[in-house]
Design a protein around this motif. Sequence first.
Motif, PDB file in Angstrom:
ATOM      1  N   GLU A 158      41.568  56.207  53.165  1.00  0.00           N
ATOM      2  CA  GLU A 158      41.647  57.567  53.698  1.00  0.00           C
ATOM      3  C   GLU A 158      42.160  58.530  52.630  1.00  0.00           C
ATOM      4  OE1 GLU A 158      41.212  60.254  56.712  1.00  0.00           O
ATOM      5  OE2 GLU A 158      41.554  58.235  57.471  1.00  0.00           O
ATOM      6  N   GLY A 159      41.440  59.638  52.415  1.00  0.00           N
ATOM      7  CA  GLY A 159      41.882  60.662  51.477  1.00  0.00           C
ATOM      8  C   GLY A 159      41.730  60.318  50.011  1.00  0.00           C
ATOM      9  N   GLU A 160      41.065  59.218  49.700  1.00  0.00           N
ATOM     10  CA  GLU A 160      40.937  58.765  48.317  1.00  0.00           C
ATOM     11  C   GLU A 160      39.840  59.538  47.582  1.00  0.00           C
ATOM     12  OE1 GLU A 160      40.723  54.446  46.038  1.00  0.00           O
ATOM     13  OE2 GLU A 160      39.757  54.640  47.986  1.00  0.00           O
ATOM     14  N   PHE A 161      40.049  59.732  46.279  1.00  0.00           N
ATOM     15  CA  PHE A 161      38.987  60.230  45.398  1.00  0.00           C
ATOM     16  C   PHE A 161      38.473  59.007  44.638  1.00  0.00           C
ATOM     17  CE2 PHE A 161      37.487  64.246  43.154  1.00  0.00           C
ATOM     18  CZ  PHE A 161      36.448  63.622  42.493  1.00  0.00           C
ATOM     19  N   LEU A 162      37.380  58.445  45.145  1.00  0.00           N
ATOM     20  CA  LEU A 162      36.808  57.218  44.593  1.00  0.00           C
ATOM     21  C   LEU A 162      35.557  57.566  43.795  1.00  0.00           C
ATOM     22  CD1 LEU A 162      36.808  53.966  44.752  1.00  0.00           C
ATOM     23  CD2 LEU A 162      34.970  54.322  46.402  1.00  0.00           C
ATOM     24  N   THR A 163      35.473  57.073  42.580  1.00  0.00           N
ATOM     25  CA  THR A 163      34.310  57.337  41.740  1.00  0.00           C
ATOM     26  C   THR A 163      33.534  56.054  41.484  1.00  0.00           C
ATOM     27  OG1 THR A 163      35.311  59.243  40.643  1.00  0.00           O
ATOM     28  CG2 THR A 163      33.542  58.121  39.470  1.00  0.00           C
ATOM     29  N   LEU A 164      32.216  56.128  41.684  1.00  0.00           N
ATOM     30  CA  LEU A 164      31.298  55.049  41.319  1.00  0.00           C
ATOM     31  C   LEU A 164      30.753  55.385  39.939  1.00  0.00           C
ATOM     32  CD1 LEU A 164      29.338  54.753  44.710  1.00  0.00           C
ATOM     33  CD2 LEU A 164      31.411  53.520  44.004  1.00  0.00           C
ATOM     34  N   LEU A 165      31.069  54.547  38.967  1.00  0.00           N
ATOM     35  CA  LEU A 165      30.752  54.836  37.568  1.00  0.00           C
ATOM     36  C   LEU A 165      29.902  53.710  36.992  1.00  0.00           C
ATOM     37  CD1 LEU A 165      31.310  56.503  34.922  1.00  0.00           C
ATOM     38  CD2 LEU A 165      33.346  55.070  34.620  1.00  0.00           C
ATOM     39  N   GLY A 166      28.910  54.099  36.215  1.00  0.00           N
ATOM     40  CA  GLY A 166      28.088  53.093  35.557  1.00  0.00           C
ATOM     41  C   GLY A 166      26.921  53.742  34.856  1.00  0.00           C
ATOM     42  N   VAL A 200      35.278  52.603  40.411  1.00  0.00           N
ATOM     43  CA  VAL A 200      34.533  51.354  40.599  1.00  0.00           C
ATOM     44  C   VAL A 200      33.424  51.337  39.551  1.00  0.00           C
ATOM     45  CG1 VAL A 200      33.112  49.986  42.157  1.00  0.00           C
ATOM     46  CG2 VAL A 200      35.038  51.315  43.062  1.00  0.00           C
ATOM     47  N   ILE A 201      33.475  50.379  38.638  1.00  0.00           N
ATOM     48  CA  ILE A 201      32.471  50.297  37.575  1.00  0.00           C
ATOM     49  C   ILE A 201      31.409  49.279  37.963  1.00  0.00           C
ATOM     50  CG2 ILE A 201      32.044  49.692  35.165  1.00  0.00           C
ATOM     51  CD1 ILE A 201      34.667  50.795  34.417  1.00  0.00           C
ATOM     52  N   LEU A 202      30.146  49.727  37.929  1.00  0.00           N
ATOM     53  CA  LEU A 202      29.025  48.869  38.307  1.00  0.00           C
ATOM     54  C   LEU A 202      28.129  48.597  37.106  1.00  0.00           C
ATOM     55  CD1 LEU A 202      29.212  51.071  41.071  1.00  0.00           C
ATOM     56  CD2 LEU A 202      28.015  49.046  41.870  1.00  0.00           C
ATOM     57  N   LYS A 203      27.522  47.424  37.132  1.00  0.00           N
ATOM     58  CA  LYS A 203      26.526  47.029  36.135  1.00  0.00           C
ATOM     59  C   LYS A 203      25.532  46.097  36.819  1.00  0.00           C
ATOM     60  CE  LYS A 203      25.897  44.253  31.952  1.00  0.00           C
ATOM     61  NZ  LYS A 203      26.524  43.226  31.083  1.00  0.00           N
ATOM     62  N   ASP A 204      24.249  46.397  36.704  1.00  0.00           N
ATOM     63  CA  ASP A 204      23.196  45.551  37.269  1.00  0.00           C
ATOM     64  C   ASP A 204      23.436  45.227  38.746  1.00  0.00           C
ATOM     65  OD1 ASP A 204      22.033  45.510  34.748  1.00  0.00           O
ATOM     66  OD2 ASP A 204      23.058  43.663  34.168  1.00  0.00           O
ATOM     67  N   GLY A 205      23.918  46.231  39.492  1.00  0.00           N
ATOM     68  CA  GLY A 205      24.104  46.060  40.925  1.00  0.00           C
ATOM     69  C   GLY A 205      25.356  45.320  41.341  1.00  0.00           C
ATOM     70  N   CYS A 206      26.231  45.002  40.398  1.00  0.00           N
ATOM     71  CA  CYS A 206      27.464  44.263  40.702  1.00  0.00           C
ATOM     72  C   CYS A 206      28.683  45.080  40.270  1.00  0.00           C
ATOM     73  CB  CYS A 206      27.495  42.921  39.977  1.00  0.00           C
ATOM     74  SG  CYS A 206      26.207  41.770  40.485  1.00  0.00           S
ATOM     75  N   GLN A 248      31.934  45.389  38.416  1.00  0.00           N
ATOM     76  CA  GLN A 248      32.578  44.711  37.299  1.00  0.00           C
ATOM     77  C   GLN A 248      34.101  44.760  37.396  1.00  0.00           C
ATOM     78  OE1 GLN A 248      30.650  43.146  34.676  1.00  0.00           O
ATOM     79  NE2 GLN A 248      29.221  43.472  36.366  1.00  0.00           N
ATOM     80  N   GLN A 249      34.614  45.911  37.832  1.00  0.00           N
ATOM     81  CA  GLN A 249      36.054  46.067  37.965  1.00  0.00           C
ATOM     82  C   GLN A 249      36.324  47.336  38.749  1.00  0.00           C
ATOM     83  OE1 GLN A 249      38.193  46.029  34.238  1.00  0.00           O
ATOM     84  NE2 GLN A 249      40.194  45.761  35.187  1.00  0.00           N
ATOM     85  N   GLN A 250      37.417  47.366  39.513  1.00  0.00           N
ATOM     86  CA  GLN A 250      37.814  48.578  40.229  1.00  0.00           C
ATOM     87  C   GLN A 250      39.328  48.686  40.226  1.00  0.00           C
ATOM     88  OE1 GLN A 250      37.203  48.411  44.566  1.00  0.00           O
ATOM     89  NE2 GLN A 250      36.292  46.388  44.305  1.00  0.00           N
ATOM     90  N   ARG A 251      39.799  49.777  39.636  1.00  0.00           N
ATOM     91  CA  ARG A 251      41.241  50.015  39.547  1.00  0.00           C
ATOM     92  C   ARG A 251      41.463  51.510  39.352  1.00  0.00           C
ATOM     93  NH1 ARG A 251      44.223  45.645  35.695  1.00  0.00           N
ATOM     94  NH2 ARG A 251      46.029  46.532  36.741  1.00  0.00           N
ATOM     95  N   SER A 252      42.718  51.915  39.234  1.00  0.00           N
ATOM     96  CA  SER A 252      43.014  53.314  38.927  1.00  0.00           C
ATOM     97  C   SER A 252      42.529  53.640  37.516  1.00  0.00           C
ATOM     98  CB  SER A 252      44.515  53.574  39.028  1.00  0.00           C
ATOM     99  OG  SER A 252      45.202  52.905  37.973  1.00  0.00           O
ATOM    100  N   PRO A 295      40.993  46.743  30.613  1.00  0.00           N
ATOM    101  CA  PRO A 295      39.628  46.391  31.017  1.00  0.00           C
ATOM    102  C   PRO A 295      39.493  44.888  31.195  1.00  0.00           C
ATOM    103  CG  PRO A 295      39.708  46.882  28.674  1.00  0.00           C
ATOM    104  CD  PRO A 295      41.046  47.242  29.223  1.00  0.00           C
ATOM    105  N   ARG A 296      38.652  44.490  32.166  1.00  0.00           N
ATOM    106  CA  ARG A 296      38.519  43.070  32.479  1.00  0.00           C
ATOM    107  C   ARG A 296      37.622  42.349  31.482  1.00  0.00           C
ATOM    108  NH1 ARG A 296      35.073  39.835  35.633  1.00  0.00           N
ATOM    109  NH2 ARG A 296      36.157  38.076  36.619  1.00  0.00           N
ATOM    110  N   ASN A 297      36.541  43.011  31.054  1.00  0.00           N
ATOM    111  CA  ASN A 297      35.589  42.359  30.161  1.00  0.00           C
ATOM    112  C   ASN A 297      35.062  43.349  29.126  1.00  0.00           C
ATOM    113  OD1 ASN A 297      33.582  43.895  31.499  1.00  0.00           O
ATOM    114  ND2 ASN A 297      33.218  42.260  32.982  1.00  0.00           N
ATOM    115  N   SER A 298      34.194  42.886  28.248  1.00  0.00           N
ATOM    116  CA  SER A 298      33.692  43.714  27.159  1.00  0.00           C
ATOM    117  C   SER A 298      32.906  44.908  27.666  1.00  0.00           C
ATOM    118  CB  SER A 298      32.815  42.886  26.215  1.00  0.00           C
ATOM    119  OG  SER A 298      33.556  41.848  25.620  1.00  0.00           O
ATOM    120  N   PHE A 299      32.151  44.732  28.752  1.00  0.00           N
ATOM    121  CA  PHE A 299      31.368  45.838  29.278  1.00  0.00           C
ATOM    122  C   PHE A 299      32.270  46.981  29.718  1.00  0.00           C
ATOM    123  CE2 PHE A 299      29.590  48.128  32.901  1.00  0.00           C
ATOM    124  CZ  PHE A 299      28.432  48.620  32.326  1.00  0.00           C
ATOM    125  N   VAL A 300      33.316  46.675  30.464  1.00  0.00           N
ATOM    126  CA  VAL A 300      34.234  47.714  30.934  1.00  0.00           C
ATOM    127  C   VAL A 300      34.948  48.359  29.750  1.00  0.00           C
ATOM    128  CG1 VAL A 300      36.272  48.194  32.346  1.00  0.00           C
ATOM    129  CG2 VAL A 300      34.532  46.588  33.167  1.00  0.00           C
TER     130      VAL A 300
END
Length: 356
Positions: free
Chosen positions: A30-38, A207-213, A215-219, A227-232
């Motif tokens: 509720e009230g979040e500013f959520l970004t889908l990035l990729g 929320v970072i997406l790659k190829d429909g999946c 990859q990682q979601q955090r502040s 970052p969790r992996n090289s892509f992020v």
Amino acid sequence: MTEPILSIRNAVKRYGSLHALDHVDLDVSEGEFLTLLGPSGSGKTTLLSAIAGFVGLATEQITLRSADITRAPLEYREFGMVFQGYALFPPMTVSDNVAFPFMVRKRPAAEIAERTQECLELVQMGGFTDGMPHQLSGGQQQRVALARAISFKPQVLLLDEPLSALDKKLHADLQWEFKSLHSQLGVTFIYVTHDQDEALSMSDRIVILKDGCIQQQRSSGDLHNSPRNSFVADFLGKSNYIDVDVTGRNVDILYCAAKDATFEVQAENVDEIGSKARLALRSERLRIDAPGVELLSATVKGVSYLGERCQVIVEDDGLGDLLISCTTLQTGITPTPGLEISIGWDTNACVVLVPE
């Protein structure tokens, strides 16, 4: 944990053999500013379109305040929408464009007039009520589109790359306005962009997406720093990658070796001594100084000045080429090609990456 306002479970979308979305799960607070990035083709716009009801998925469940809206037509979802192309009605005035959601809901005329003016004032367009869309600049049209989207007080506002068609300065100005409006309204924003700086500056969570999946979601700060992996790591800024052998451990300090270079890294997610690991080291986390001051010796290979900062490429015998982003005022030296220097970083500067 509080109940999310919106939940998506097992979202799948295929175009032939291509997975636009591959079993995506997502909760939005509720009230979040959520970004889908990729990048292009990552699935971010498909996911937003599925939430809005424009795209049907092979398998999914979408709930709004615990009510199942998976098969609900888009007009019953009551989500506000802001598009990249504004989508204003050319024959209608600014005020009529903003009032349109109330008109189709057959609200009283006095209520429509009051709410329309209130929303236009919120987006600094109160003096343009009788103007036509073709008389407005791109930024003004986007403000009107935003006023229309919030006019009926939606529970969730969906924004599909709303700033991508604007010039650089206006783009930056509207970022602040969008963030300020989010704070004033308290409405949940779900925002799609491919612009990393935009996402980092505006979002509560990315929320970072790659190829429909996912990859990682955090502040924003957590994603950039851990970052969790090289892509992020690559997608959110510039990183140097160092492949190391882990030669020892002392609590959460790893002793690492890369060719002739040895150094310490603060980390917890490498268990075995003798294992190999890949480290990400952000360019702005490296320091340069006179020879002998920092940990390793290096030679400046190239310098690129970018206004308040400069990018320096250095060569170290053990680590190879490294990119450093810094201000010359901080270093006390002026990096020039061929200059012998020393480089260093703090033990918590490196991130141990998970293999993709």
